[in-house]
Design an enzyme around this catalytic site. Structure first.
Site, short mmCIF file in Angstrom:
data_model
loop_
_atom_site.label_atom_id
_atom_site.label_comp_id
_atom_site.label_asym_id
_atom_site.label_seq_id
_atom_site.Cartn_x
_atom_site.Cartn_y
_atom_site.Cartn_z
N GLU A 42 -10.28 4.54 -3.17
CA GLU A 42 -10.03 5.55 -4.05
C GLU A 42 -10.48 5.09 -5.53
OE1 GLU A 42 -6.45 8.49 -5.75
OE2 GLU A 42 -5.79 6.25 -5.15
N LYS B 128 -8.82 15.46 -2.71
CA LYS B 128 -7.26 15.35 -2.64
C LYS B 128 -6.57 16.61 -2.84
CE LYS B 128 -4.21 11.81 -4.50
NZ LYS B 128 -3.80 10.80 -5.34
N CYS C 17 -4.47 8.45 -1.04
CA CYS C 17 -3.40 7.65 -1.85
C CYS C 17 -2.12 8.28 -1.31
CB CYS C 17 -3.64 7.69 -3.25
SG CYS C 17 -2.39 6.68 -4.22
#
Length: 485
Positions: free
Chosen positions: A266, A315, A363
């Site tokens: 990321e 995301k 994440c």
């Protein structure tokens, strides 16, 4: 309020909450969690507030490692107080939720089996729903890992929410046995034997559900880069040059090994940044992109030979305050992220590729098992977890690894994690960590896995088993009330 209750209730609630926080990953000790849950059933709603707050403050103490925040513009004297406020606020939210749950239990009658079934199912469903929102990270359903993979195998049928409900029911039964033992009832030891037998049977069933090793799909070869660039120094010229050198070296290594794709963590690429060199290997890299005027944190796909991304998956579940804050449009502060405010992407976690779709968790999204189960149902052959957990300590990295193991078991998919400072690892569909890089150090990891198409029970049914369990508990409770009236 405290004067109306013996002091030991409050001490017991606080101690049990601390034990519950310690029982969660990275330790992952279910028996310790069962003991910690017993006072939650035994004590009233008010001590449950203390239990919930203590459990979350212990399990989420890694939030204090946000300090210092001067690198994102927060004055140093305010940095530690701000981190403390964030940490304590999370504890308060947890206390309120657990207290409200225990109030429901109190009104229904905690000693009744129907109440236990309904309350356990409600807790499990709440963890699933909270994992889709901004505040939830880890719950009691994750306590089985890394210490008890046999019990975790049941997640193939019921997911993390089902595991949470199961552990609450085991703790309720343990509480009822302890109550009978203290009262010297003749059936106490028989109940203890039945409890132990059920625990052994559950472990046996879970172990049998875990898939055996062996090829079950198309082989995939990957190279994972762990650049280990300190986040607080990431935008300095020295660290940027070091990152570019490591990316270029990893591209060259990927070509020599002939892997199918190179995987970067990321945020490896800044907004508008291209790959340092052309490569004949596909690259899957964390980075940023603009969608109109909105900034997105994404996994970018670079086709072989391309310097610019040709696809992206954004995301969807953003970190509160770190990447997103309520009312950001009316505030001058865009959060604790050095890249500014990030906007939400689409909820689907499937990245379509010429070599087959994959499921992607960026994440914080690793906490949402239902989203990755949906990705497996929609055709994802394996899972990719892309993260940057710097500057957090090993505790958070251990929790991330345990969640990765649980997601692999729930979906029956191989999972590859690529993280800036770790954990970068390979997890098989049985939840075993096959390979991993040392934490904090720079390096590459060559892994081999299989793209799978078979669906687990959880990928097929989602939360329906929990909903049926809740319906069963509710039905029995209504029947009991009718008989009493």
């Amino acid at each position: 309020m405290a004067g109306n209750r013996p002091l030991w209730r409050w001490i017991g609630a606080a101690a049990a909450g601390v034990l519950a926080g310690l029982a969660l990953p990275p330790w992952g000790c279910p028996p310790l969690l069962w003991l910690a849950l017993v006072p939650l059933w035994a004590l009233g709603p008010a001590p449950a507030l203390l239990w919930g707050g203590a459990a979350v403050l212990i399990s989420h103490r890694w939030l204090l490692w946000l300090h210092p925040l001067d690198w994102v513009g927060v004055p140093l004297p305010l940095s530690l107080p701000l981190c403390l406020v964030l940490w304590l606020l999370l504890g308060v939210v947890a206390a309120v939720l657990v207290g409200a749950w225990r109030l429901l239990v109190q009104r229904l009658g905690p000693e009744r089996l129907s109440t236990a079934v309904l309350a356990a199912a409600v807790w499990g469903l709440a963890e699933v729903l909270l994992a889709k929102g901004p505040l939830f990270w880890i719950g009691v359903g994750s306590a089985v890992l890394p210490g008890d993979r046999a019990l975790a195998g049941l997640a193939q049928l019921c997911g993390a929410g089902g595991l949470a409900a199961l552990q609450l029911l085991l703790a309720w039964w343990l509480w009822r046995w302890l109550t009978a033992w203290v009262s010297q009832r003749p059936t106490a030891w028989r109940s203890a034997g039945a409890w132990l037998l059920v625990v052994l049977v559950l472990h046996g069933c879970g172990w049998c559900l875990l898939p055996v090793a062996g090829a079950a799909g198309d082989p995939v070869a990957l190279l994972v880069l762990q650049p280990a660039i300190p986040t607080r120094e990431k935008f300095s010229w020295t660290q940027q040059q070091a990152l570019l050198r490591r990316l270029a070296s990893a591209q060259a290594q990927a070509e020599r090994l002939g892997v199918d794709a190179l995987v970067l963590p990321e945020g490896a690429l800044a907004l508008g940044e291209t790959l340092p060199r052309e490569s004949q290997v596909e690259v899957l890299s964390g980075g940023f992109r603009l969608s109109g005027s909105a900034l997105r944190s994404s996994v970018l796909r670079f086709a072989p030979g391309a310097l610019q991304p040709v696809q992206a998956i954004d995301k969807h579940r953003l970190v509160p305050l770190g990447e997103w804050i309520p009312g950001a449009a009316w505030l001058s502060w865009s959060g604790l992220s050095a890249v500014g405010g990030v906007t939400f992407g689409e909820p689907s976690r499937v990245l379509q590729r010429p070599d087959g779709p994959i499921g992607v968790a960026i994440c914080y999204e690793i906490a949402d098992g239902a989203a990755l189960a949906a990705a497996a149902r929609d055709g994802a052959g394996w899972l990719l977890a892309s993260a940057n957990l710097d500057p957090y300590p090993a505790q958070l990295q251990g929790q991330f690894a345990a969640l990765a193991q649980l997601r692999a078991i729930e979906t029956g998919r191989w999972l590859v994690s690529a993280a800036n400072t770790g954990p970068s690892l390979l997890v098989d569909p049985a939840g075993a960590v096959r390979e991993r890089l040392p934490l904090q150090g720079a390096g590459t990891l060559a892994v081999a896995l299989e793209a799978r198409s078979a669906l687990t029970g959880y990928s097929r049914t989602g939360e329906w088993p929990l909903l049926l369990l809740a319906a069963l508990g509710m039905t029995r409770r209504i029947q009991s009330r009718v008989r009493q009236s």
